[in-house]
Write a protein that holds these residues in place. Structure first.
Motif: not given
Ligand code: ADP
Length: 400
Positions: A226-232
Motif C-alpha cells: 500500500p505505501m508504494v503508490v503514496g510514495a510515488l
C-alpha cells in the motif's frame, strides 16, 4: 546545518507510544527503512494488518516528532502492513481524530491506494488524479515483467525526445529495481531539498528523479503494497520538475494492483509497452496492454526490444526468439507498433555505463531507431498524428 543521521531519527521515534501495545514504535520493532537524504526523512512503520486502520494518529505523531528535529526539512512516514506486493489493499483507515492529521505536509500515505489525502488529488472522489499542471504529457513505459529492457527503453526515449528540442523529465517509478540512476549516469547521487520541495537531478539534458535516489540499495523491503503508490505520488508532487513537455515514467514491471493504481492516479496521456519477442509469446505484454485499456489510458504503442541480433562482423541477422511477435500482436490488438530495437552489446554497454546509446552514439542506427520512436510518440501526443489525440478524442486503439 549538518544533516541529521538515521540513528537520531530512530532515537527520536522512541518517544512515539502505541497505547494498544504499552510501548513505543521502536521497541515494538515497527520502524523500518529510515532514509535521510538532503534533509528529507522517509521511514515506514510496519504494523500488524489488523491494527493498521487504528494507527493513523501514531503515524502522524511520528511525523511530528521527526519534523521537530533540527536539520529536517521534510518527513514522510508511511504505515505499512506485512503483506505481499500485489495483494488486495486493506480497507481504508477511518478519518483521523481532530488534531491528529499531520503537521502541514499532508503526507497521509497510510494505505495509499485508497482514500486520497486531502490536497493530494486534483478533484474529489476516491479515484481522483494528481494534478500536475506544469507537465504537459505524462507517458508510462511499462512491461509485463522485469528484465525486458524497460528502463533502457524509457531512458533512450526520454533522451531522444530531448533531442527533438523538448523539455523532458524521466521519472523512475520502478520500486522493485530502480535502475534509472545508473542508466542516466547519476548513480550514488542524491537530490537536495529546497524548503519542502525536492530538487531533481539532471543529466544528458533530461530532468531525472528516481525512487532509487531516496532509498538505500539494500532496502527493497520498504516498497511494499500500500505505501508504494503514496510514495510515488509524493515524489511526483513534491519534486520541482519545472515546466515539462513530456515526462516519461519508468513503471514498475507487471500488472498488479500497484501498477493499476498508478495508472489510475497519475494523469497519463498514454502508455508504451516494451516487450521482448518471447515475452509477447508468453502473453505478459498483452496483460499490460489490457491493464491500460481497462483504465482508459491510450496505448501509444508496443516496442519490441532485443528483437534480433545482428552479427557485428558479417551483418547477418539472427532472430533469436522468432522476432516479429510484437508487431503481429500489435496488429491483432489494434495497437500501434512503434518499432524494434535489436539485442546489441553496444546498447547494453552504453546503458550500463550511464550514457545510453542515444547519447553515446547519437548518429548511429540505434539512436535513429529510438528517435523514430520518439517522433512517433510526440506526434501522437501533440496531436499532429491523425491517429490519436489522447486528451481530446478517443483514438481508435482505446479499449472497446
Ligand atoms: P528492465 O527495466 O525491463 O528490468 P533494463 O532496461 O534494466 O530492463 O535492462 C536489463 C539489461 O538488459 C540491462 O543490462 C540492459 O543494459 C540490457 N539491455 C536492455 N536492452 C538491451 C538491448 N536492446 N540490447 C542489449 N542489451 C539490452
Amino acid at each position: 546545518m549538518a544533516e541529521i543521521d538515521k540513528g537520531a531519527v530512530v532515537e527520536a521515534l522512541k518517544a512515539v507510544r502505541v497505547d494498544q501495545l504499552g510501548t513505543d514504535i521502536v521497541s515494538a520493532g515497527w520502524v523500518r527503512d529510515a532514509v535521510v537524504s538532503g534533509g528529507h526523512v522517509t521511514f515506514a512503520i510496519e504494523v500488524p494488518p489488523e491494527l493498521g486502520p487504528q494507527l493513523e494518529p501514531v503515524r502522524a505523531e511520528a511525523e511530528r516528532v521527526i519534523a521537530a528535529l533540527p536539520g529536517v526539512a521534510q518527513v514522510t512516514a508511511v504505515l505499512t502492513a506485512d503483506r505481499a506486493a500485489g495483494s488486495a489493499p486493506p480497507p481504508p483507515p477511518p478519518p483521523p481524530p481532530a488534531g491528529a492529521a499531520g503537521h502541514g505536509h499532508g503526507h497521509s500515505h497510510s494505505h495509499a491506494p485508497r482514500g486520497p489525502a486531502p490536497g493530494m488529488m486534483g478533484h474529489g472522489g476516491g479515484t481522483g488524479r494528481l494534478e500536475l499542471p506544469n507537465i504537459k504529457h505524462i507517458v508510462a513505459v511499462a512491461s509485463g515483467k522485469g528484465g525486458v529492457g524497460k528502463s533502457t527503453t524509457a531512458a533512450n526515449i526520454a533522451l531522444a525526445l530531448a533531442r527533438l528540442g523538448l523539455k523532458v523529465g524521466l521519472f523512475d517509478a520502478d520500486i522493485y529495481g530502480p535502475s534509472v540512476p545508473r542508466v542516466m549516469g547519476l548513480a550514488g547521487q542524491k537530490p537536495m531539498a529546497r524548503g519542502d520541495r525536492i530538487v531533481p537531478l539532471r543529466n544528458h539534458g533530461v530532468t531525472v528523479m528516481s525512487i532509487g535516489f531516496m532509498v538505500e540499495e539494500d532496502s527493497p523491503v520498504v516498497w511494499r503494497g500500500p505505501m508504494v503508490v503514496g510514495a510515488l505520488e509524493q515524489l511526483l508532487r513534491d519534486v520541482e520538475w519545472g515546466e515539462l513537455d513530456v515526462m516519461i515514467v519508468d513503471m514498475p514491471p507487471g500488472t498488479g494492483d500497484t501498477q493499476l493504481t498508478m495508472s489510475q492516479r497519475v494523469p497519463l496521456a498514454g502508455a508504451v509497452i516494451v516487450s521482448t519477442p518471447q515475452d509477447i509469446a508468453l502473453l505478459d505484454a498483452r496483460k499490460g496492454l489490457f491493464m491500460f485499456r481497462k483504465v482508459e489510458v491510450p496505448v501509444l504503442g508496443i516496442i519490441e526490444n532485443m528483437s534480433y541480433h545482428q552479427c557485428p562482423k558479417c551483418g547477418h541477422r539472427e532472430e533469436l526468439f522468432g522476432h516479429g511477435g510484437a508487431r503481429r500482436t500489435a496488429e491483432e490488438l489494434e495497437a500501434p507498433f512503434l518499432g524494434e530495437i535489436p539485442l546489441d552489446l553496444k546498447i547494453r554497454e552504453a546503458t550500463d555505463a550511464g550514457r545510453p546509446i542515444v547519447v553515446a552514439e547519437p548518429d548511429g542506427p540505434h539512436a535513429t531507431a529510438y528517435l523514430d520512436i520518439a517522433k512517433s510518440i510526440w506526434s501522437t501526443l501533440s496531436g499532429d498524428s491523425p491517429e490519436a489525440q489522447p486528451a481530446k478524442k478517443k483514438p481508435r486503439f482505446w479499449f472497446r
